[in-house]
Design a protein around this motif. Structure first.
Motif, PDB file in Angstrom:
ATOM      1  N   ILE B 505       0.875  -1.176   0.000  1.00 50.90           N
ATOM      2  CA  ILE B 505       0.000   0.000   0.000  1.00 50.90           C
ATOM      3  C   ILE B 505       0.908   1.220   0.000  1.00 50.90           C
ATOM      4  O   ILE B 505       1.884   1.284   0.758  1.00 50.90           O
ATOM      5  CB  ILE B 505      -0.917   0.012   1.242  1.00 50.90           C
ATOM      6  N   ASP B 506       0.580   2.168  -0.846  1.00 46.68           N
ATOM      7  CA  ASP B 506       1.361   3.398  -0.932  1.00 46.68           C
ATOM      8  C   ASP B 506       0.455   4.590  -0.712  1.00 46.68           C
ATOM      9  O   ASP B 506      -0.587   4.701  -1.377  1.00 46.68           O
ATOM     10  CB  ASP B 506       2.036   3.504  -2.294  1.00 46.68           C
ATOM     11  N   LEU B 507       0.853   5.436   0.188  1.00 41.06           N
ATOM     12  CA  LEU B 507       0.114   6.665   0.454  1.00 41.06           C
ATOM     13  C   LEU B 507       1.009   7.812   0.013  1.00 41.06           C
ATOM     14  O   LEU B 507       2.048   8.076   0.626  1.00 41.06           O
ATOM     15  CB  LEU B 507      -0.222   6.780   1.939  1.00 41.06           C
ATOM     16  N   THR B 508       0.625   8.471  -1.045  1.00 40.79           N
ATOM     17  CA  THR B 508       1.501   9.446  -1.689  1.00 40.79           C
ATOM     18  C   THR B 508       0.845  10.808  -1.728  1.00 40.79           C
ATOM     19  O   THR B 508      -0.341  10.931  -2.048  1.00 40.79           O
ATOM     20  CB  THR B 508       1.820   8.991  -3.132  1.00 40.79           C
ATOM     21  N   SER B 509       1.636  11.805  -1.419  1.00 36.83           N
ATOM     22  CA  SER B 509       1.182  13.182  -1.557  1.00 36.83           C
ATOM     23  C   SER B 509       2.171  13.893  -2.466  1.00 36.83           C
ATOM     24  O   SER B 509       3.382  13.829  -2.230  1.00 36.83           O
ATOM     25  CB  SER B 509       1.148  13.849  -0.180  1.00 36.83           C
ATOM     26  N   GLN B 510       1.690  14.545  -3.511  1.00 38.95           N
ATOM     27  CA  GLN B 510       2.615  15.140  -4.459  1.00 38.95           C
ATOM     28  C   GLN B 510       2.133  16.494  -4.970  1.00 38.95           C
ATOM     29  O   GLN B 510       0.919  16.750  -5.038  1.00 38.95           O
ATOM     30  CB  GLN B 510       2.871  14.194  -5.636  1.00 38.95           C
ATOM     31  N   ARG B 511       3.107  17.317  -5.302  1.00 36.07           N
ATOM     32  CA  ARG B 511       2.810  18.660  -5.789  1.00 36.07           C
ATOM     33  C   ARG B 511       3.808  19.031  -6.872  1.00 36.07           C
ATOM     34  O   ARG B 511       4.940  18.548  -6.899  1.00 36.07           O
ATOM     35  CB  ARG B 511       2.891  19.687  -4.652  1.00 36.07           C
ATOM     36  N   GLN B 512       3.329  19.893  -7.745  1.00 33.54           N
ATOM     37  CA  GLN B 512       4.229  20.474  -8.748  1.00 33.54           C
ATOM     38  C   GLN B 512       3.829  21.924  -8.966  1.00 33.54           C
ATOM     39  O   GLN B 512       2.667  22.222  -9.247  1.00 33.54           O
ATOM     40  CB  GLN B 512       4.179  19.695 -10.059  1.00 33.54           C
ATOM     41  N   ASN B 513       4.809  22.812  -8.838  1.00 37.81           N
ATOM     42  CA  ASN B 513       4.567  24.244  -8.976  1.00 37.81           C
ATOM     43  C   ASN B 513       5.626  24.847  -9.875  1.00 37.81           C
ATOM     44  O   ASN B 513       6.640  24.219 -10.185  1.00 37.81           O
ATOM     45  CB  ASN B 513       4.632  24.930  -7.603  1.00 37.81           C
ATOM     46  N   LEU B 514       5.386  26.095 -10.225  1.00 36.00           N
ATOM     47  CA  LEU B 514       6.430  26.883 -10.874  1.00 36.00           C
ATOM     48  C   LEU B 514       6.891  27.941  -9.883  1.00 36.00           C
ATOM     49  O   LEU B 514       6.066  28.600  -9.234  1.00 36.00           O
ATOM     50  CB  LEU B 514       5.907  27.541 -12.156  1.00 36.00           C
ATOM     51  N   LEU B 515       8.204  28.093  -9.783  1.00 39.55           N
ATOM     52  CA  LEU B 515       8.765  29.041  -8.824  1.00 39.55           C
ATOM     53  C   LEU B 515       9.415  30.219  -9.539  1.00 39.55           C
ATOM     54  O   LEU B 515      10.057  30.038 -10.577  1.00 39.55           O
ATOM     55  CB  LEU B 515       9.816  28.362  -7.949  1.00 39.55           C
ATOM     56  N   ASP B 516       9.230  31.390  -8.957  1.00 40.39           N
ATOM     57  CA  ASP B 516       9.975  32.566  -9.382  1.00 40.39           C
ATOM     58  C   ASP B 516      11.272  32.552  -8.577  1.00 40.39           C
ATOM     59  O   ASP B 516      11.261  32.759  -7.357  1.00 40.39           O
ATOM     60  CB  ASP B 516       9.140  33.816  -9.086  1.00 40.39           C
ATOM     61  N   ALA B 517      12.373  32.306  -9.263  1.00 43.72           N
ATOM     62  CA  ALA B 517      13.627  32.089  -8.552  1.00 43.72           C
ATOM     63  C   ALA B 517      14.082  33.337  -7.809  1.00 43.72           C
ATOM     64  O   ALA B 517      14.580  33.258  -6.685  1.00 43.72           O
ATOM     65  CB  ALA B 517      14.707  31.646  -9.533  1.00 43.72           C
ATOM     66  N   THR B 518      13.913  34.485  -8.423  1.00 46.41           N
ATOM     67  CA  THR B 518      14.438  35.712  -7.824  1.00 46.41           C
ATOM     68  C   THR B 518      13.719  36.042  -6.528  1.00 46.41           C
ATOM     69  O   THR B 518      14.329  36.414  -5.529  1.00 46.41           O
ATOM     70  CB  THR B 518      14.310  36.870  -8.814  1.00 46.41           C
ATOM     71  N   ASN B 519      12.405  35.916  -6.549  1.00 43.18           N
ATOM     72  CA  ASN B 519      11.625  36.313  -5.379  1.00 43.18           C
ATOM     73  C   ASN B 519      11.188  35.132  -4.521  1.00 43.18           C
ATOM     74  O   ASN B 519      10.485  35.321  -3.533  1.00 43.18           O
ATOM     75  CB  ASN B 519      10.376  37.082  -5.841  1.00 43.18           C
ATOM     76  N   ASN B 520      11.573  33.935  -4.921  1.00 45.47           N
ATOM     77  CA  ASN B 520      11.181  32.731  -4.204  1.00 45.47           C
ATOM     78  C   ASN B 520       9.657  32.687  -4.007  1.00 45.47           C
ATOM     79  O   ASN B 520       9.160  32.444  -2.909  1.00 45.47           O
ATOM     80  CB  ASN B 520      11.901  32.641  -2.858  1.00 45.47           C
ATOM     81  N   GLN B 521       8.958  32.957  -5.095  1.00 46.00           N
ATOM     82  CA  GLN B 521       7.500  32.952  -5.043  1.00 46.00           C
ATOM     83  C   GLN B 521       6.948  31.865  -5.963  1.00 46.00           C
ATOM     84  O   GLN B 521       7.534  31.580  -7.012  1.00 46.00           O
ATOM     85  CB  GLN B 521       6.939  34.308  -5.504  1.00 46.00           C
ATOM     86  N   THR B 522       5.838  31.317  -5.569  1.00 45.00           N
ATOM     87  CA  THR B 522       5.158  30.346  -6.423  1.00 45.00           C
ATOM     88  C   THR B 522       4.258  31.100  -7.390  1.00 45.00           C
ATOM     89  O   THR B 522       3.411  31.891  -6.969  1.00 45.00           O
ATOM     90  CB  THR B 522       4.319  29.390  -5.565  1.00 45.00           C
TER      91      THR B 522
END
Lengths: 247, 854
Positions: B505-522
């Motif tokens: 059994i696998d319980l998985t939580s996953q996310r994928q975002n784009l980051l603004d590298a300069t401001n460390n913002q999603t």
């Protein structure tokens, strides 16, 4: 010795086959692109005669897409492209080289392009990519004659994309199966600037001349004539593309 | 130590683990009905008293003549070793009683090759071996007849007896099935330097392993025409614990081998193809099991320092007197990395304790791993060609400079083996894992537009992926006693049936975002999902022997897979649209993957085996790609293999195999999403040659060559972007190298004696050659070859090693792709695919100082 060489040649051939024949089914295509006009300079409109003296146009970049509706979102990867941005005389029927098409084999069904003004994803506004025409996409000038009265006009079109990353002209339907043999041919883009200019409102030109008290007018973006030519260039009368022998 | 010295001088021979009796003395095959000698009474050898201090545990190989009455008339060592152990082993074996070999029912004289394993007389009293009492001899003796054997003609020396296999029934159940089963032993593994378990795996025939995304991301593995990416097509395990992670955000079957300390790997079992009912999910190209053990017992420290500020410290604790499978080890590594943006640290700990003797053996294994490394990412070839960026550099862009990978993993497993009569056994195991993964990578530069708000764009395509998973599983298997109902044409029929059950059994939580590298913002959100999946597999495996020459193995396996997906961004509503519902898409799917596997093995002579194998396997889908109620979403593989194995003692082990594989749905890496995309059905046809030789005791060599023609069998799926993707019949699969060659040569011997201790030295050379790899859009990557060299010297407790990787300093692309990117955001962007690559490691050297205490 010759027998040994024959064996070596055979061995090398087998190795070459084993190592070199694996291909994923596409080939590179590199072909010149030309632009040409129709050679026509006059057109009649409601009894008026419009004469075009100058039609300098900036073309590029252009992207040839497999999708039937080339757009920013439906063409993240293009089959071929012309990244050169070039100015050419749209009145000349003689093809003028404007760049090189680079891509891979396959069928393109539509294309999208800019008229020298692009809105890059990282830019805050559209910007000209070729300052030759003062940053405009096209510069037209000529005259219109009505009952012996001649009024000169000029028109500088800025065909700017509406959104960042989007082209000024999208979804132009052109289908062609691009193949390596096209490298020995040429892609010729044909524009009809007189057709575009025929969309101007001659009454507006004469009215503007009357108001200004001059026989020369500048058709700005606020005029219906400007908008008509812009729409013709970007939507209703886009250029046509045809593969043929190199001029 | 005192306790050790006071221990009774008893030793264990444990033939079962070591009676891999091979041999090459026999003549041509004959139709006679023959049986091999089997041990009736085997007393334990006396541990030499003069060796007590050192407490070594050698294995002494002997040749013994078994008379018609079952006694041993002659025994001598195969080659001279320690005189004390040799004498003790000879004395012991001469007292053994065998059931004599027979031919046509008549007892005949025979020669047999046996291995006697000395265990130091430590606290084994608490852990009796199978030979401690008469009753416990039975499983050992009873299992002998399973061995394939051949009795040669009578002669002065008596009939010579050759046996293959092992009396350990569990090991026997894992014995090679096809000609594409390989056991990479310790001699091969130690021949040349291995930075990590990926380098260890690269010793297997047809395997190319790259680490194009840096040391914090799992290896990319290519095997027999499969681009297995980070593990999607290869079932990977360590000591039986699965490594692959289903539905991982960075690639299906993601398997980070960083959790394995390479020095602990004693062998690698590689099954290329799907022919064994034990093989489960991801066994598409094959299966790999890393087996950990420490034969060189004691406390060992190894400190290494070398190129690019790389430092590595290894500590191994393998207490004397315990089994080779009992150890604790930890390693730490720091490196500035070659080029730019490749520095980082990693730490791994592996602990295993094997205990129990006789009919019950138990094993507990635990592992911890953590790593964080910067990533250089991939570079455009044209940028390197124009000098915009160096071959080993990263793009000078804020988003590229923030590329990094973090991985953490914990594994715990417990296994119990219950040995029964006549080759039967049961095995039970449970395991649990925790995995954490976070990646920041920019593959495409500046091409993305936010889906949340399309006015957000041009901030750099720095993808942030995170995947957190907890996994729990079990296995249970039982093999029946050997069943001998009758004989066919004089050939006795023997059979085992094994049934097994696996589950996870696998319980998985996953996310994928784009980051603004300069401001460390999603600035965009692409994936936010939780996945619950389970896989329950059941199999039956028949092991049928028809006399001496024919063995049929096979059965069927079925896996029931269940997926429950909570996709929080399903039916996503962009901000500029009016919301008319709550975003989210929850769904479940279930399906059954089942198929047969079978192998026919014919051994006309002890040195020759012919195999024909066929099997069906499967790969589970990425759960987020499923729609509600989807019933058959599994990639199916059909695999066939024909081959021959030769075995001429230690002089030559050779195998030649031809194989053909079809896959119902192939996938390939999509740099735009940092994940995999569907390609279509594919097939592979090829051949593999593997040679291994030990012509003299101090020299070993191996060579493998694999050629495969991998093709896409149907056009890729139509889409709005491309209504009819171009396709040419027989076009090559991208990324797959048609030819992979690997060769290793190693010499290791005693050089001289100094101060009463032996000075030993070793020298090893490894060569890897990878042919051109076809890439999408008609591109191709260049072939390359790598030379690795290892040299070292050891004296008493000290050792000094020098490892050189990429001796010729070849500049090569470890990974290469073709796709669209834009790393010049202020210039007109190209939308035509371009070649991108991740540089392979240049010349590097590591010097290691080792200290070993008893």
């Amino acid at each position: 010795m010759s027998r040994r060489r024959s064996w070596m040649a055979l061995l090398l051939a087998v190795l070459a086959w084993a190592l070199g024949c694996e291909q994923t089914g596409r080939s590179h295509v590199l072909a010149p692109v030309y632009a040409a006009g129709t050679g026509v300079r006059d057109v009649s409109q409601n009894g008026d005669t419009i004469h075009v003296d100058r039609a300098q146009v900036v073309f590029g970049p252009a992207y040839f897409c497999a999708t039937s509706s080339a757009d920013r979102d439906l063409c993240p990867t293009a089959l071929a492209e012309v990244l050169d941005v070039s100015e050419f005389d749209a009145l000349s029927a003689t093809p003028t080289p404007i760049g090189t098409l680079r891509g891979t084999s396959g069928t393109y069904r539509s294309l999208m392009f800019d008229w020298g003004i692009s809105w890059l994803l990282s830019a805050s506004r559209p910007e000209s990519t070729l300052p030759a025409l003062g940053g405009h996409s096209a510069v037209f000038s000529g005259s219109v004659t009505r009952a012996g009265r001649v009024v000169s006009w000029s028109l500088s079109i800025d065909a700017s994309p509406a959104e960042a990353g989007r082209p000024a002209v999208a979804g132009v339907r052109e289908t062609h199966a691009l193949e390596p043999a096209d490298a020995s041919r040429a892609l010729v883009m044909t524009v009809d600037p007189v057709d575009w200019i025929s969309r101007v409102d001659t009454n507006e030109i004469f009215s503007a001349a009357d108001v200004a008290g001059a026989e020369s007018v500048v058709l700005g973006p606020e005029t219906t004539s400007y908008q008509a030519v812009l729409i013709a260039m970007t939507s209703s009368a886009p250029p046509t593309f045809e593969w043929g022998t190199r001029p | 130590m005192l306790r050790y010295k006071r221990a009774v001088l008893r030793v264990r021979h444990e033939i079962g683990w070591f009676l891999a009796v091979v041999v090459a003395f026999s003549g041509l095959p004959r139709a006679d009905a023959q049986t091999a000698p089997s041990v009736i009474s085997a007393r334990e050898p006396a541990y030499p008293t003069d060796e007590l201090e050192r407490a070594n545990e050698p294995v002494v190989i002997l040749h013994a003549t078994v008379e018609v009455d079952g006694t041993v008339s002659d025994a001598h060592t195969e080659e001279a070793g320690n005189p004390s152990f040799d004498a003790a082993a000879v004395e012991c074996v001469r007292a053994w009683i065998f059931s004599p070999a027979t031919r046509d029912g008549r007892p005949v004289r025979a020669r047999v090759r046996v291995a006697v394993h000395f265990h130091a007389p430590v606290a084994r009293e608490a852990a009796p071996t199978p030979m401690d009492d008469a009753a416990s001899h039975e499983p050992h003796i009873a299992s002998h007849p399973e061995n394939s054997e051949d009795v040669a003609s009578d002669g002065d020396d008596g009939d010579r007896f050759a046996a293959e296999g092992s009396v350990d029934p569990i090991a026997d159940s894992r014995a090679a099935r096809s000609s594409s089963d390989y056991e990479i032993d310790e001699a091969q593994l130690r021949a040349t330097p291995a930075r990590d378990a990926g380098d260890v795996l690269s010793r297997a025939p047809g395997v190319y392993v790259a680490r194009g995304e840096g040391d914090g991301v799992a290896h990319s593995i290519f095997l027999r025409g499969f681009d297995a990416e980070h593990g999607q097509d290869i079932e990977l395990s360590v000591n039986g614990l699965p490594i692959n992670q289903p539905s991982h955000i960075h690639g299906q079957g993601y398997a980070d081998l960083g959790i394995i300390i390479p020095e602990l790997v004693s062998s690698v079992h590689v099954t290329e193809g799907v022919y064994d009912p034990h093989q489960g999910d991801f066994a598409v190209a094959g299966s790999v099991d890393f087996r950990l053990a420490v034969t060189d017992r004691g406390i060992r420290s190894r400190s290494s320092y070398g190129s690019f500020g790389t430092f590595r410290q290894l500590l191994v604790f393998a207490p004397q007197g315990e089994r080779d499978g009992s150890f604790a080890a930890a390693s730490f590594r720091h490196s500035d990395g070659f080029g730019s943006q490749r520095g980082g640290e990693s730490g791994t700990a592996n602990v295993q304790w094997e205990f129990g003797d006789g009919r019950t053996r138990s094993r507990v294994f635990a592992a911890l791993y953590g790593a964080r490394f910067h990533l250089a990412g991939v570079l455009r070839r044209d940028d390197v060609a124009t000098g915009n960026v160096g071959f080993f550099d990263a793009h000078r862009d804020p988003s590229a400079l923030l590329q990094s990978a973090f991985a953490a993993r914990a594994m715990l497993g417990a296994f119990v083996d219950l040995l029964g009569e006549r080759g039967s056994f049961a095995q039970l195991g449970v395991w649990a894992q925790y995995n954490d993964f976070r990646l920041q990578a920019n593959y495409t530069g500046y091409t993305e537009i936010s889906r949340v708000d399309p006015s957000w764009r041009g901030r750099g395509d720095l993808i942030e992926q995170s995947n957190e998973a907890g996994s729990f599983g079990f296995l249970a298997r039982y093999r029946s006693e050997r069943w001998n109902p009758f004989s066919i044409l004089g050939a006795p029929l023997g059979a085992h049936v094994e049934v097994g059950l696996t589950g996870r059994i696998d319980l998985t939580s996953q996310r994928q975002n784009l980051l603004d590298a300069t401001n460390n913002q999603t600035w965009d959100e692409r994936v936010r999902a939780s996945i619950r999946s389970s896989d329950v597999g059941a199999y039956a495996d028949l092991d049928l022997r028809l006399g001496t020459y024919v063995r049929i193995r096979g059965g069927a396996r079925a896996d029931l897979l269940y997926f429950d997906v909570d996709d929080a961004l399903g039916n996503f509503t962009p901000r500029f649209r009016r919301e008319s519902f709550i975003p989210g898409y929850r769904r479940s799917a279930m399906g059954l993957a089942a198929g047969p596997r079978a192998t026919l093995e014919v051994s006309p002579a002890p040195w020759l085996t012919l195999n024909a194998s066929y099997g069906q396997g499967y790969r589970s889908p990425q759960a987020r790609t499923l729609s509600d109620g989807e019933t058959a979403p599994y990639t199916k593989v059909h695999s066939g293999d024909l081959g021959i194995r030769f075995q001429l003692g230690d002089l030559l082990h050779a195998s030649v195999a031809g194989f053909y594989t079809t896959l119902s749905g192939d996938v390939a890496f999509d740099p735009g999403e940092g994940s995999l995309r569907y390609l279509g059905p594919s097939s592979r046809v090829g051949a593999a040659l593997s040679l291994r030789s030990q012509p003299v005791r101090w020299l070993t060599g191996s060579l493998s060559i694999t050629y495969v023609h991998a093709t896409l069998d149907a056009p890729p799926l139509s889409s709005a972007e491309d209504p009819s993707p171009p396709y040419r019949s027989g076009e090559a699969l991208p990324y797959v190298p048609p030819l992979v060659l690997r060769a290793d040569v190693s010499a290791r011997d005693r050089l001289t004696d100094l101060e009463g201790s032996a000075v030993t030295g070793h020298l090893g050379v490894g060569v890897t050659a990878v042919s051109n790899r076809p890439l999408p859009y008609g591109e191709s990557s260049a072939a390359f070859g790598l030379f690795d060299v290892s040299a070292g010297i050891a004296w008493s407790a000290l050792s000094l090693d020098v490892d050189v990787l990429n001796l010729t300093d070849a500049h090569y692309a470890a990974m290469e792709y073709a796709y669209t990117s834009n790393w010049s955001p202020t210039e007109i962007p190209s939308r035509v695919p371009a070649r991108h690559f991740a540089a392979g490691a240049p010349f590097s050297m590591m010097v290691s100082l080792g200290v070993k205490l008893p």
